[in-house]
Design an enzyme around this catalytic site. Structure first.
Site, PDB file in Angstrom:
ATOM      1  N   GLU A  11       0.855  -1.200   0.000  1.00 45.15           N
ATOM      2  CA  GLU A  11       0.000   0.000   0.000  1.00 45.15           C
ATOM      3  C   GLU A  11       0.886   1.243   0.000  1.00 45.15           C
ATOM      4  OE1 GLU A  11      -3.551   0.396   2.655  1.00 45.15           O
ATOM      5  OE2 GLU A  11      -2.538   2.232   3.301  1.00 45.15           O
ATOM      6  N   TYR A  43      -6.837   6.914  -0.484  1.00 45.32           N
ATOM      7  CA  TYR A  43      -7.690   8.004  -0.999  1.00 45.32           C
ATOM      8  C   TYR A  43      -8.087   8.872   0.192  1.00 45.32           C
ATOM      9  CZ  TYR A  43     -11.974   9.894  -3.267  1.00 45.32           C
ATOM     10  OH  TYR A  43     -12.967  10.678  -3.793  1.00 45.32           O
ATOM     11  N   ALA A  45      -6.739   9.456   2.914  1.00 42.74           N
ATOM     12  CA  ALA A  45      -6.602   8.820   4.234  1.00 42.74           C
ATOM     13  C   ALA A  45      -6.153   9.807   5.296  1.00 42.74           C
ATOM     14  CB  ALA A  45      -5.621   7.662   4.155  1.00 42.74           C
ATOM     15  N   ARG A 102     -15.684   3.409   3.966  1.00 36.04           N
ATOM     16  CA  ARG A 102     -16.440   4.543   4.515  1.00 36.04           C
ATOM     17  C   ARG A 102     -15.529   5.761   4.564  1.00 36.04           C
ATOM     18  NH1 ARG A 102     -18.125   5.781   9.743  1.00 36.04           N
ATOM     19  NH2 ARG A 102     -15.904   6.079  10.119  1.00 36.04           N
ATOM     20  N   GLY A 103     -14.263   5.522   4.969  1.00 34.01           N
ATOM     21  CA  GLY A 103     -13.305   6.626   4.996  1.00 34.01           C
ATOM     22  C   GLY A 103     -13.097   7.193   6.384  1.00 34.01           C
ATOM     23  N   TYR A 137     -11.352  -5.370  10.530  1.00 33.00           N
ATOM     24  CA  TYR A 137     -10.658  -4.926  11.742  1.00 33.00           C
ATOM     25  C   TYR A 137     -10.511  -6.064  12.743  1.00 33.00           C
ATOM     26  CZ  TYR A 137     -11.709  -0.659   9.384  1.00 33.00           C
ATOM     27  OH  TYR A 137     -11.759   0.304   8.420  1.00 33.00           O
ATOM     28  N   HIS A 141     -13.739  -2.455  14.776  1.00 34.39           N
ATOM     29  CA  HIS A 141     -13.640  -1.046  14.391  1.00 34.39           C
ATOM     30  C   HIS A 141     -13.949  -0.177  15.609  1.00 34.39           C
ATOM     31  CE1 HIS A 141     -15.075   2.742  12.421  1.00 34.39           C
ATOM     32  NE2 HIS A 141     -14.011   2.493  11.681  1.00 34.39           N
ATOM     33  N   LYS A 157     -21.568  -6.294   4.646  1.00 33.83           N
ATOM     34  CA  LYS A 157     -20.754  -5.631   3.601  1.00 33.83           C
ATOM     35  C   LYS A 157     -20.284  -6.659   2.576  1.00 33.83           C
ATOM     36  CE  LYS A 157     -16.654  -3.725   4.825  1.00 33.83           C
ATOM     37  NZ  LYS A 157     -15.802  -2.692   5.423  1.00 33.83           N
TER      38      LYS A 157
HETATM   39  P1  FAD Z   1     -17.625   0.515   7.309  1.00 30.18           P
HETATM   40  O1  FAD Z   1     -17.519  -0.871   6.810  1.00 30.18           O
HETATM   41  O2  FAD Z   1     -18.732   1.363   6.780  1.00 30.18           O
HETATM   42  O3  FAD Z   1     -17.728   0.458   8.902  1.00 30.18           O
HETATM   43  C1  FAD Z   1     -17.643   1.649   9.683  1.00 30.18           C
HETATM   44  C2  FAD Z   1     -18.327   1.429  11.037  1.00 30.18           C
HETATM   45  O4  FAD Z   1     -19.735   1.357  10.854  1.00 30.18           O
HETATM   46  C3  FAD Z   1     -17.949   0.109  11.737  1.00 30.18           C
HETATM   47  O5  FAD Z   1     -17.966   0.349  13.112  1.00 30.18           O
HETATM   48  C4  FAD Z   1     -19.054  -0.847  11.335  1.00 30.18           C
HETATM   49  O6  FAD Z   1     -19.233  -1.882  12.300  1.00 30.18           O
HETATM   50  C5  FAD Z   1     -20.259   0.081  11.234  1.00 30.18           C
HETATM   51  N1  FAD Z   1     -21.174  -0.284  10.164  1.00 30.18           N
HETATM   52  C6  FAD Z   1     -20.861  -0.731   8.918  1.00 30.18           C
HETATM   53  N2  FAD Z   1     -21.949  -0.885   8.170  1.00 30.18           N
HETATM   54  C7  FAD Z   1     -22.987  -0.513   8.935  1.00 30.18           C
HETATM   55  C8  FAD Z   1     -24.410  -0.437   8.696  1.00 30.18           C
HETATM   56  N3  FAD Z   1     -24.930  -0.764   7.497  1.00 30.18           N
HETATM   57  N4  FAD Z   1     -25.208  -0.005   9.721  1.00 30.18           N
HETATM   58  C9  FAD Z   1     -24.671   0.344  10.914  1.00 30.18           C
HETATM   59  N5  FAD Z   1     -23.336   0.282  11.188  1.00 30.18           N
HETATM   60  C10 FAD Z   1     -22.512  -0.124  10.203  1.00 30.18           C
HETATM   61  N6  FAD Z   1      -9.482   5.643   5.130  1.00 30.18           N
HETATM   62  C11 FAD Z   1      -9.399   6.616   4.200  1.00 30.18           C
HETATM   63  O7  FAD Z   1      -9.949   7.702   4.414  1.00 30.18           O
HETATM   64  N7  FAD Z   1      -8.733   6.416   3.021  1.00 30.18           N
HETATM   65  C12 FAD Z   1      -8.116   5.250   2.728  1.00 30.18           C
HETATM   66  O8  FAD Z   1      -7.530   5.097   1.659  1.00 30.18           O
HETATM   67  C13 FAD Z   1      -8.203   4.178   3.680  1.00 30.18           C
HETATM   68  N8  FAD Z   1      -7.648   2.976   3.428  1.00 30.18           N
HETATM   69  C14 FAD Z   1      -7.845   1.945   4.327  1.00 30.18           C
HETATM   70  C15 FAD Z   1      -7.342   0.664   4.020  1.00 30.18           C
HETATM   71  C16 FAD Z   1      -7.531  -0.390   4.895  1.00 30.18           C
HETATM   72  C17 FAD Z   1      -7.013  -1.769   4.534  1.00 30.18           C
HETATM   73  C18 FAD Z   1      -8.221  -0.177   6.131  1.00 30.18           C
HETATM   74  C19 FAD Z   1      -8.411  -1.315   7.110  1.00 30.18           C
HETATM   75  C20 FAD Z   1      -8.701   1.080   6.450  1.00 30.18           C
HETATM   76  C21 FAD Z   1      -8.522   2.158   5.560  1.00 30.18           C
HETATM   77  N9  FAD Z   1      -9.024   3.439   5.824  1.00 30.18           N
HETATM   78  C22 FAD Z   1      -8.900   4.435   4.898  1.00 30.18           C
HETATM   79  C23 FAD Z   1      -9.667   3.725   7.112  1.00 30.18           C
HETATM   80  C24 FAD Z   1     -11.193   3.498   7.053  1.00 30.18           C
HETATM   81  O9  FAD Z   1     -11.788   4.332   6.099  1.00 30.18           O
HETATM   82  C25 FAD Z   1     -11.737   3.825   8.438  1.00 30.18           C
HETATM   83  O10 FAD Z   1     -11.327   2.851   9.354  1.00 30.18           O
HETATM   84  C26 FAD Z   1     -13.259   4.031   8.511  1.00 30.18           C
HETATM   85  O11 FAD Z   1     -13.550   4.539   9.817  1.00 30.18           O
HETATM   86  C27 FAD Z   1     -14.083   2.770   8.324  1.00 30.18           C
HETATM   87  O12 FAD Z   1     -14.104   2.376   7.022  1.00 30.18           O
HETATM   88  P2  FAD Z   1     -14.836   1.005   6.570  1.00 30.18           P
HETATM   89  O13 FAD Z   1     -14.827   1.009   5.118  1.00 30.18           O
HETATM   90  O14 FAD Z   1     -14.253  -0.133   7.290  1.00 30.18           O
HETATM   91  O15 FAD Z   1     -16.311   1.337   7.112  1.00 30.18           O
END
Ligand code: FAD
Length: 279
Positions: A11, A43, A45, A102-103, A137, A141, A157
């Site tokens: 990465e 993106y 981050a 989600r970001g 995670y 998370h 998801k």
């Molecule tokens: P989600 O899967 O949406 O989860 C976020 C939270 O919401 C979790 O607590 C989950 O349990 C909860 N949740 C999920 N779906 C639902 C639902 N439908 N209803 C209610 N609750 C729900 N961030 C950046 O900004 N840019 C990057 O490039 C980036 N790269 C990453 C790469 C990796 C490998 C990882 C592990 C993380 C990265 N992150 C990045 C950080 C990430 O965006 C954050 O950790 C963010 O807070 C969660 O993203 P997610 O896609 O896991 O979210």
């Protein structure tokens, strides 16, 4: 690409300033020798607004370097119209993989048309033509009430069309093994790549651990206390630690290792040299 015992991916993140864009190509010139299965590009981050560069760098990795690339994409500030523009641009540049997230929340910026990553996953799959990755995670998370709840959301998801998962960094493999077992028990059967971040800088690791919820085990704390004021020694100890972590994961049959390079070819190369005989 030859068949390996485990996937090996890297990465990188785009430089903050446009004027520093050349530095990422210098980094890629060195990382390409590691023959990774793919290189992913973050993106926005940790709140940086460098989104336009992700598409360009992911496209160049694919088309100039001939390496598979994964473009990260987040829901932060993302409207469906903008999403379509990005997806079309990726498609036109033959970038076939997206890590849908989600970001990291950015103060003052609304999420946009998607609230959680699963909504973005569904949208990309409806658009069509992409292989969608998701984040997971091992320690849960930070916003989830429990690991169980987080895995419940993760299953949803994955069911929206995630084909592979990449984990958040972790320093103690026991979290990964426990998570993998729990995920499988909940019916999550897609491959999971283990995200490994070498310990290279005391402040950076403490900040990352706070922002992403990865706990620091005693063995790592010891290294930080002992070598925290000696960056070169800490970097070498951090490389050793990461190599041991990776070897243990390989012994446990991990599907893939995703190395958070922090744009440091030196560290990535040193780790690669010590694990390549296991590939
Ligand atoms: P989600 O899967 O949406 O989860 C976020 C939270 O919401 C979790 O607590 C989950 O349990 C909860 N949740 C999920 N779906 C639902 C639902 N439908 N209803 C209610 N609750 C729900 N961030 C950046 O900004 N840019 C990057 O490039 C980036 N790269 C990453 C790469 C990796 C490998 C990882 C592990 C993380 C990265 N992150 C990045 C950080 C990430 O965006 C954050 O950790 C963010 O807070 C969660 O993203 P997610 O896609 O896991 O979210």
């Amino acid at each position: 690409m030859q068949k390996r015992n485990f996937k090996f991916s890297l990465e990188i993140f785009p430089p903050k300033k446009d004027s520093d864009i050349k530095t990422i190509y210098d980094t890629l010139d060195e990382l390409k020798d590691l023959n990774p299965d793919f290189i992913s590009v973050t993106y926005g981050a940790l709140g940086s607004l460098n989104n336009n560069k992700t598409v360009k760098i992911a496209s160049d990795i694919k088309n100039q370097y001939g390496i598979e690339s994964v473009a990260h994409l987040t829901c932060v500030g993302l409207k469906k119209n903008d999403c379509d523009i990005i997806l079309n641009e990726l498609k036109n540049n033959n970038v076939k993989n997206i890590l849908a997230l989600r970001g990291d929340l950015v103060p003052g910026i609304e999420l946009g048309d998607f609230k959680y990553a699963n909504e973005l996953v569904s949208y990309i799959n409806e658009f069509g033509g992409f292989n969608v990755f998701g984040a997971c995670y091992p320690e849960g998370h930070l916003e989830a009430a429990s690991l169980d709840e987080d895995i419940y959301n993760l299953k949803n998801k994955v069911d929206c069309g995630v084909k592979s998962l990449i984990t958040q960094l972790f320093f103690d493999n026991k979290h990964f093994y426990k998570f993998q077992k729990m995920a499988l028990e909940k019916g999550i059967t897609v491959p999971i790549e283990a995200g490994i971040m070498p310990i290279t800088n005391k402040k950076q690791i403490e900040k990352m651990s706070n922002t992403c919820g990865a706990s620091i085990p005693d063995s790592v704390q010891l290294l930080l206390d002992k070598y925290g004021d000696n960056p070169e020694q800490l970097r070498e100890e951090g490389i050793k630690y990461a190599v041991e972590q990776i070897k243990d994961l390989i012994n446990h049959g991990v599907y893939g290792i995703h190395l958070y390079t922090m744009n440091s070819p030196y560290i990535a190369k040193k780790i690669y040299e010590q694990i390549k005989h296991l590939m």
